[in-house]
Design a protein around this motif. Sequence first.
Motif, short mmCIF file in Angstrom:
data_model
loop_
_atom_site.label_atom_id
_atom_site.label_comp_id
_atom_site.label_asym_id
_atom_site.label_seq_id
_atom_site.Cartn_x
_atom_site.Cartn_y
_atom_site.Cartn_z
N ALA A 36 0.83 -1.21 0.00
CA ALA A 36 0.00 0.00 0.00
C ALA A 36 0.87 1.26 0.00
CB ALA A 36 -0.93 0.01 1.20
N PHE A 37 0.20 2.40 -0.06
CA PHE A 37 0.82 3.73 -0.11
C PHE A 37 0.95 4.30 1.29
CE2 PHE A 37 0.04 8.34 -0.28
CZ PHE A 37 0.98 8.75 -1.21
N GLY A 38 2.03 5.01 1.53
CA GLY A 38 2.22 5.66 2.82
C GLY A 38 3.58 6.34 2.86
N PRO A 39 4.02 6.78 4.05
CA PRO A 39 5.33 7.43 4.16
C PRO A 39 6.43 6.50 3.69
CG PRO A 39 4.08 7.65 6.20
CD PRO A 39 3.34 6.69 5.35
N GLY A 42 9.33 3.71 5.13
CA GLY A 42 8.89 2.81 6.19
C GLY A 42 7.57 2.10 5.97
N THR A 43 6.81 2.47 4.93
CA THR A 43 5.56 1.77 4.66
C THR A 43 5.88 0.46 3.94
OG1 THR A 43 4.38 3.86 4.48
CG2 THR A 43 3.29 1.92 3.59
N THR A 44 6.02 -0.58 4.70
CA THR A 44 6.30 -1.89 4.13
C THR A 44 5.00 -2.63 3.85
OG1 THR A 44 6.36 -2.96 6.29
CG2 THR A 44 8.43 -2.04 5.46
N ALA A 45 5.08 -3.61 2.96
CA ALA A 45 3.92 -4.47 2.74
C ALA A 45 3.56 -5.21 4.03
CB ALA A 45 4.21 -5.46 1.61
N TRP A 46 4.56 -5.56 4.81
CA TRP A 46 4.30 -6.26 6.07
C TRP A 46 3.46 -5.39 7.01
CZ3 TRP A 46 5.45 -11.24 7.41
CH2 TRP A 46 5.24 -11.58 8.75
N VAL A 254 -17.59 -4.35 -1.64
CA VAL A 254 -17.85 -4.40 -0.20
C VAL A 254 -17.32 -3.11 0.40
CG1 VAL A 254 -17.27 -5.53 1.98
CG2 VAL A 254 -17.75 -6.92 -0.05
N VAL A 255 -18.18 -2.38 1.13
CA VAL A 255 -17.77 -1.13 1.78
C VAL A 255 -17.68 -1.38 3.28
CG1 VAL A 255 -18.35 1.27 2.21
CG2 VAL A 255 -18.89 0.24 -0.01
N LEU A 256 -16.53 -1.06 3.86
CA LEU A 256 -16.32 -1.20 5.30
C LEU A 256 -16.48 0.16 5.96
CD1 LEU A 256 -13.24 -3.62 5.38
CD2 LEU A 256 -15.68 -4.18 5.56
N ASN A 257 -17.45 0.27 6.85
CA ASN A 257 -17.70 1.53 7.55
C ASN A 257 -16.59 1.76 8.59
OD1 ASN A 257 -19.04 3.86 8.11
ND2 ASN A 257 -20.78 2.91 9.12
N ASN A 258 -16.45 3.00 9.02
CA ASN A 258 -15.44 3.36 10.03
C ASN A 258 -14.07 2.81 9.63
OD1 ASN A 258 -17.44 4.60 11.60
ND2 ASN A 258 -17.97 2.66 12.56
N CYS A 259 -13.71 3.05 8.39
CA CYS A 259 -12.47 2.52 7.85
C CYS A 259 -11.93 3.50 6.82
CB CYS A 259 -12.73 1.16 7.19
SG CYS A 259 -11.27 0.34 6.55
N GLY A 260 -10.60 3.64 6.79
CA GLY A 260 -9.96 4.56 5.87
C GLY A 260 -9.27 3.85 4.72
N HIS A 261 -8.00 4.21 4.49
CA HIS A 261 -7.30 3.81 3.27
C HIS A 261 -6.60 2.46 3.38
CE1 HIS A 261 -5.63 4.69 -0.62
NE2 HIS A 261 -4.37 4.68 -0.19
N TRP A 262 -6.46 1.91 4.59
CA TRP A 262 -5.77 0.62 4.79
C TRP A 262 -6.72 -0.39 5.44
CZ3 TRP A 262 -0.55 2.16 7.61
CH2 TRP A 262 0.34 2.73 6.68
N PRO A 263 -7.72 -0.89 4.75
CA PRO A 263 -8.67 -1.84 5.37
C PRO A 263 -8.01 -3.07 6.01
CG PRO A 263 -9.55 -1.05 3.30
CD PRO A 263 -8.14 -0.54 3.38
#
Length: 281
Positions: A36-39, A42-46, A254-263
């Motif tokens: 995924a995307f991030g800083p 340090g944003t590893t797949a793990w 499928v939409v997950l409520n109360n959830c952002g960019h990293w389900p």
Amino acid sequence: MIEMSEQSSSRTLEVDGSAVHYHDIGSGEPLVIQQAFGPLPGTTAWLTYHRILADLAADHRCIVVDYPNFGRSSPREFHEPVHDLYVRNTLAVLDELGLDTVTMLGVSTGGTVALDMAMTAPERVGRLIVGGCSASTGGDPYLLAPAPTEVGRLFDECQSGPADRDRIARLLRGIVFDPDLIGDDLVERMYAWRLREPEHAEAWTRSTIVARSNLQALSTIKVPTLVVHGRFDRMVPLEGALMLLGYLPTADLVVLNNCGHWPPFERPSDFVAAVRAFLAA
């Protein structure tokens, strides 16, 4: 669930003179999982997927790939649609492991990479699980949401200057719905990694992301597809998932409520339940 560790599953492959890092966990039908995307770096797949890996690796061989400039892959300058670079690296990993047709799973940038791979190497993709993603390098146009979105702006702010704890924290807490999921220890690890390996950020700054629209080409994807999207995604708004449904002839949402960019990080149990129901079907 199987026993696993970040260290014991770690592997590295040289592709075009650069190290591509990945994890190889479990056995069974191959499931290729894209970072995924991030800083950076340090944003590893793990980091993104570690909360779902034990469950999925119980009956799948999970190949979890880090991109150049992120995680433990090498820094690399590029001047092209960046997802094409990521697809080439993933194909090199699959060739190294002797894997032919696989299920691709990815949220955020990983979803865009999975879609790109299904369009450019359709014979290698049997099923798709994506979410929190655009179809196109450079993003897709939105009807309602502004562009760049909040997380996009926070990433640019974080990347444009020297390492800064507060900027890293704002970006990470913008990615998730519940900011309490991002502890000070994670922010500190991200900050220390950025200081320790500045070459990743420097290579990114020197690079050029060449924009390319893939919307029209999405209709060529005929494999079963599941889109799992966070209701409060502040990088790719929910209308981005609805746009994908308009172009992908076989997709369900499928939409997950109360959830952002990293389900997979934020709602791992519910993400796995949706994935398992799709794979069983």
